[in-house]
Enzyme design. Structure first.
Site, mmCIF file in Angstrom:
data_model
loop_
_atom_site.group_PDB
_atom_site.id
_atom_site.type_symbol
_atom_site.label_atom_id
_atom_site.label_comp_id
_atom_site.label_asym_id
_atom_site.label_seq_id
_atom_site.Cartn_x
_atom_site.Cartn_y
_atom_site.Cartn_z
ATOM 1 N N ASP A 191 0.868 -1.187 0.000
ATOM 2 C CA ASP A 191 0.000 0.000 0.000
ATOM 3 C C ASP A 191 0.904 1.235 0.000
ATOM 4 O O ASP A 191 1.760 1.395 0.868
ATOM 5 C CB ASP A 191 -0.887 -0.031 1.248
ATOM 6 C CG ASP A 191 -1.986 1.023 1.215
ATOM 7 O OD1 ASP A 191 -3.151 0.667 1.463
ATOM 8 O OD2 ASP A 191 -1.681 2.206 0.967
ATOM 9 N N ASP A 240 -3.788 2.385 -5.224
ATOM 10 C CA ASP A 240 -2.479 2.416 -4.547
ATOM 11 C C ASP A 240 -2.173 1.152 -3.758
ATOM 12 O O ASP A 240 -1.331 1.177 -2.879
ATOM 13 C CB ASP A 240 -2.364 3.650 -3.644
ATOM 14 C CG ASP A 240 -3.043 3.442 -2.299
ATOM 15 O OD1 ASP A 240 -4.040 2.700 -2.243
ATOM 16 O OD2 ASP A 240 -2.551 4.011 -1.315
ATOM 17 N N GLU A 241 -2.854 0.046 -4.073
ATOM 18 C CA GLU A 241 -2.570 -1.157 -3.292
ATOM 19 C C GLU A 241 -2.807 -2.442 -4.080
ATOM 20 O O GLU A 241 -3.562 -2.452 -5.054
ATOM 21 C CB GLU A 241 -3.403 -1.164 -2.019
ATOM 22 C CG GLU A 241 -4.897 -1.117 -2.258
ATOM 23 C CD GLU A 241 -5.648 -0.991 -0.947
ATOM 24 O OE1 GLU A 241 -5.717 0.138 -0.417
ATOM 25 O OE2 GLU A 241 -6.169 -2.008 -0.459
#
Ligand code: DCP
Ligand code: CA
Ligand code: CA
Length: 366
Positions: free
Chosen positions: A9, A109-110
């Site tokens: 993340d 974002d992960e």
């Protein structure tokens, strides 16, 4: 052999991308904002860097309130540019995909990843691989991230949460229960506020409590599937695999003009197949999109782009045409040379949920 599952993340993602682009922001509070346009400051904070978080600013907070909390602290107030973060995200995901057995992005974002095979289930090798993934993101994009490793998705996710910011938490299989037990049940992946309060009413506060709860009770309360998940995840035994496959983040098409021009109508005519192409791609993969961009490559080979984002997801090919024309009209006013090649790009892709539920609805009504 125990599985080795990871979760990565990126730290304060949108704000960190802005810091990389503009290093003078570093060390002072910065907020990335979505302005609604109603009044000058109406809208919400998309994310904030850690300097701003120290003063109680967080994602989703009204901009006005965030500014009040940062009064006298000289905060940087930045307009969110989703397209920019999508491009960075896509590069990182592609890079990581090459380093693992399987990568499953779950947001901009992960991602979850599986490295069981490449590490032969050895957690020391896994730690080293996770370090090199972090180093790669730092070297290529100058961004920090947080990573968790464990024997299931739920453990890996809790690992990356507790590693924030910039950390790495490795939960070796034998340490799984002692790692999980003290954490709040509400922190478990898949547990939202509703489930958390239902658990709370059953007297289940921690993941340790959850792991001791009678699985039949949980299944009675939450259904066989989700109840079974809760029971297994609390022990770090949730079996869900990492499903590889990069979701496309954009569709684009660039064509070479029959003759160099900067006349918007002429550009649109020659681009109409390109527009049909990107629209067809979105349609066949059941995606809506929010951003349309015009791309112009000039006779000196420099590239100019202009984009427009919409609040609500769009599907409409006519809107792509109209918007592309407007964007090329604007673009042509800013250039001193003709276009040689032109393109259209749609991004901000999301599952076309409305359409899916509509078709399910009509099927259900038959
Ligand atoms: N985001 C948003 N609105 C929200 C939550 C998130 O626009 N309510 C966007 C901005 C974030 C990005 O999604 O940068 C990723 O969300 P995260 O929840 O991972 O939060 P951050 O990456 O910002 O912070 P952290 O360092 O805590 O992961
Ligand atoms: Ca993040
Ligand atoms: Ca995230």
């Amino acid at each position: 052999m125990p599985r080795v599952i990871g979760h990565v993340d990126l730290d304060y993602f949108f704000a960190q991308v802005e810091e990389v682009e503009n290093p003078s922001l570093k060390g002072k509070p910065a907020i990335v904002c979505v302005f609604s346009g109603r009044t000058e400051d109406s809208g919400v904070v998309s994310t904030a860097n850690y300097e701003a978080r120290k003063f109680g600013v967080h994602s989703g907070m009204p901009i006005v309130l965030a500014k009040k909390k940062l009064e006298g602290k000289d905060p940087a107030v930045i307009r969110m540019e989703h397209e920019k973060y999508e491009v960075v995200s896509a590069r990182i995901m592609e890079d990581l995909e090459g380093m693992v057995d399987a990568l499953e992005p779950t947001g901009i974002d992960e991602a979850f990843f599986d490295i069981t095979t490449s590490t032969a289930g050895d957690y020391e090798r896994a730690r080293k691989l996770a370090v090199s993934m972090k180093e790669s993101i730092l070297k290529n994009e100058h961004l920090t991230c947080s990573v968790g490793l464990g024997r299931s998705k739920a453990v890996a996710k809790l690992g990356s949460d507790s590693a924030k910011p910039a950390g790495l938490v490795v939960v070796v299989p034998d340490a799984t229960e002692s790692f999980l037990a003290p954490l709040q049940a509400s922190q478990l992946y898949g547990v939202g506020p509703k489930t958390a309060s239902a658990l709370d009413q059953m007297g289940i506060k921690t993941i340790g409590d959850l792991s001791k709860a009678d699985p039949t009770d949980l299944e009675g309360h939450f259904g066989r599937k989700f109840g079974g998940y809760l029971s297994a995840a609390a022990k770090g035994l949730d079996p869900e695999p990492v499903v590889s496959g990069l979701e496309p983040s954009q569709f684009s098409r660039i064509v070479t003009l029959k003759r160099d021009t900067r006349n918007p109508q002429e550009v649109l005519e020659q681009l109409s197949e390109g527009i049909e192409y990107v629209h067809g791609k979105a349609k066949s993969s059941a995606k809506s999109f929010r951003t349309i961009a015009a791309i112009g490559i000039l006779t000196d080979l420099s590239t100019k782009t202009k984009s427009r984002s919409f609040e609500t997801p769009i599907y409409d090919p006519a809107l792509i045409r109209d918007t592309t024309l407007v964007l090329f009209d604007e673009l042509s006013k800013t250039v001193t040379k003709d276009f040689r090649r032109v393109g259209v790009r749609i991004s901000g892709l999301a599952d076309a949920e409305d359409q899916t539920s509509l078709s399910q609805f009509s099927r259900g009504a038959e």
